[in-house]
Design a protein around this motif. Structure first.
Motif, short mmCIF file in Angstrom:
data_model
loop_
_atom_site.label_atom_id
_atom_site.label_comp_id
_atom_site.label_asym_id
_atom_site.label_seq_id
_atom_site.Cartn_x
_atom_site.Cartn_y
_atom_site.Cartn_z
N THR A 129 0.86 -1.18 0.00
CA THR A 129 0.00 0.00 0.00
C THR A 129 0.90 1.23 0.00
O THR A 129 2.12 1.13 0.15
N ILE A 130 0.28 2.39 -0.15
CA ILE A 130 1.05 3.63 -0.11
C ILE A 130 1.75 3.77 1.24
O ILE A 130 2.91 4.19 1.33
N ALA A 131 1.05 3.40 2.30
CA ALA A 131 1.61 3.52 3.65
C ALA A 131 2.80 2.59 3.84
O ALA A 131 3.83 2.99 4.41
N SER A 132 2.69 1.34 3.37
CA SER A 132 3.79 0.39 3.56
C SER A 132 4.99 0.74 2.69
O SER A 132 6.14 0.59 3.12
N VAL A 133 4.75 1.22 1.48
CA VAL A 133 5.86 1.64 0.61
C VAL A 133 6.55 2.87 1.20
O VAL A 133 7.78 2.98 1.17
N THR A 134 5.75 3.79 1.74
CA THR A 134 6.32 4.96 2.40
C THR A 134 7.19 4.55 3.58
O THR A 134 8.29 5.10 3.79
N LYS A 135 6.72 3.58 4.36
CA LYS A 135 7.49 3.07 5.50
C LYS A 135 8.79 2.43 5.02
O LYS A 135 9.84 2.58 5.65
N LEU A 136 8.73 1.73 3.89
CA LEU A 136 9.93 1.11 3.33
C LEU A 136 10.97 2.17 3.00
O LEU A 136 12.16 2.01 3.30
N VAL A 137 10.52 3.26 2.39
CA VAL A 137 11.45 4.33 2.01
C VAL A 137 12.00 5.05 3.24
O VAL A 137 13.21 5.27 3.34
N THR A 138 11.11 5.40 4.18
CA THR A 138 11.55 6.21 5.33
C THR A 138 12.29 5.41 6.38
O THR A 138 13.17 5.94 7.07
N HIS A 139 11.96 4.10 6.54
CA HIS A 139 12.56 3.29 7.59
C HIS A 139 13.70 2.39 7.10
O HIS A 139 14.45 1.86 7.90
N VAL A 140 13.78 2.21 5.77
CA VAL A 140 14.83 1.36 5.21
C VAL A 140 15.68 2.13 4.19
O VAL A 140 16.90 2.26 4.35
N GLY A 141 15.05 2.62 3.14
CA GLY A 141 15.79 3.29 2.06
C GLY A 141 16.59 4.49 2.52
O GLY A 141 17.81 4.57 2.29
N LEU A 142 15.93 5.44 3.17
CA LEU A 142 16.62 6.67 3.60
C LEU A 142 17.69 6.42 4.66
O LEU A 142 18.81 6.93 4.53
N PRO A 143 17.40 5.67 5.73
CA PRO A 143 18.45 5.42 6.72
C PRO A 143 19.68 4.73 6.13
O PRO A 143 20.82 5.07 6.47
N ILE A 144 19.45 3.76 5.23
CA ILE A 144 20.58 3.07 4.62
C ILE A 144 21.35 4.01 3.70
O ILE A 144 22.59 4.02 3.69
N ALA A 145 20.64 4.83 2.93
CA ALA A 145 21.30 5.77 2.03
C ALA A 145 22.15 6.77 2.82
O ALA A 145 23.29 7.07 2.44
N ILE A 146 21.61 7.28 3.93
CA ILE A 146 22.36 8.23 4.75
C ILE A 146 23.57 7.55 5.40
O ILE A 146 24.69 8.07 5.39
N GLY A 147 23.35 6.35 5.97
CA GLY A 147 24.43 5.63 6.63
C GLY A 147 25.55 5.26 5.68
O GLY A 147 26.73 5.47 5.97
N MET A 148 25.19 4.71 4.51
CA MET A 148 26.20 4.31 3.54
C MET A 148 26.93 5.52 2.96
O MET A 148 28.13 5.45 2.69
N THR A 149 26.20 6.62 2.79
CA THR A 149 26.85 7.82 2.25
C THR A 149 27.88 8.37 3.22
O THR A 149 29.00 8.74 2.82
N LEU A 150 27.53 8.42 4.50
CA LEU A 150 28.49 8.90 5.51
C LEU A 150 29.70 7.97 5.59
O LEU A 150 30.85 8.42 5.69
N GLY A 151 29.45 6.65 5.54
CA GLY A 151 30.56 5.70 5.55
C GLY A 151 31.43 5.85 4.31
O GLY A 151 32.66 5.78 4.39
N ALA A 152 30.78 6.06 3.16
CA ALA A 152 31.52 6.23 1.91
C ALA A 152 32.38 7.49 1.95
O ALA A 152 33.51 7.50 1.44
N ILE A 153 31.86 8.55 2.56
CA ILE A 153 32.62 9.81 2.65
C ILE A 153 33.89 9.60 3.46
O ILE A 153 34.96 10.14 3.12
#
Length: 222
Positions: free
Chosen positions: A54-78
């Motif tokens: 659903t829109i809610a579950s996809v949003t949760k996927l992005v905010t609770h998985v996609g974004l945290p991983i993107a931020i964490g990996m980007t900081l580690g990559a830097i």
């Protein structure tokens, strides 16, 4: 390996939510043996669970998985990028002749790549591809002194796509992911090995070419 990884993720990601996912992503970006694709897939499986699409579950996927991983990996990559960015030139200047590479070669290559949209697109695509060894991208970009702003932007958005897509697969595959995890890990290891072999072959060719040029110069000298 994936079963143990799931237990580890369950103890951190589920207990601490997006912050736990962020910390795991940050650590795995600096510790290469942890496959980032399995981290994303496992996080999607544990955090979104068996919720319908659903829109809610996809949003949760992005905010609770996609974004945290993107931020964490980007900081580690830097961090990796910065260490190589400043530490790479002295190492290349001191030991580059062993593999036929000089800092002038890197500068020339870097000049040819600077400012082209095609280079950024290729790098972005490599970031977004689930099996690309992220640590090697960080090292290569550090040595080449890739534009820092371009590096950060491409890393973040490429990783966001990579993490969200992998998390979605983990969410949808559910328990079947455990069965496929071995194949994913093997594919990741093969891709990593091919990347390393290609680099070794390149350096070996450069060394051979440099040695041959030195021999030709020696013969031409009366």
């Amino acid at each position: 390996m994936f079963t143990g990884l799931l237990i580890w993720l369950q103890g951190i990601a589920v207990s601490h939510g997006p912050l736990g996912v962020f910390l795991i992503a940050f650590i795995q970006e600096i510790v290469p043996p942890i496959p980032s694709t399995l981290v994303s897939a496992g996080s999607g499986l544990l955090i979104v669970g068996d919720a319908p699409v659903t829109i809610a579950s996809v949003t949760k996927l992005v905010t609770h998985v996609g974004l945290p991983i993107a931020i964490g990996m980007t900081l580690g990559a830097i961090i990796v990028y910065t260490v190589v960015y400043w530490g790479g030139p002295p190492l290349v200047k001191q030991f580059g002749h062993f593999v036929g590479i000089s800092w002038d070669d890197i500068e020339k290559f870097r000049t040819r790549m600077r400012g082209t949209v095609a280079d950024d697109i290729i790098f972005f695509a490599a970031r977004a591809f689930p099996l690309t060894p992220s640590i090697l991208l960080n090292i290569v970009c550090g040595v080449l002194r890739w534009n820092p702003i371009s590096f950060i932007i491409s890393t973040f958005f490429g990783t966001l796509i990579r993490a969200t897509w992998s998390g979605f697969l983990g969410w949808q595959l559910g328990s079947a992911l455990v069965s496929y995890s071995r194949h994913i890990e093997q594919a990741h290891n093969i891709f990593f090995a091919v990347f390393v072999i290609a680099l070794v072959a390149f350096f070996g060719y450069r060394k051979y070419k440099a040695t041959r040029q030195q021999g030709d110069k020696a013969k031409a000298t009366p």
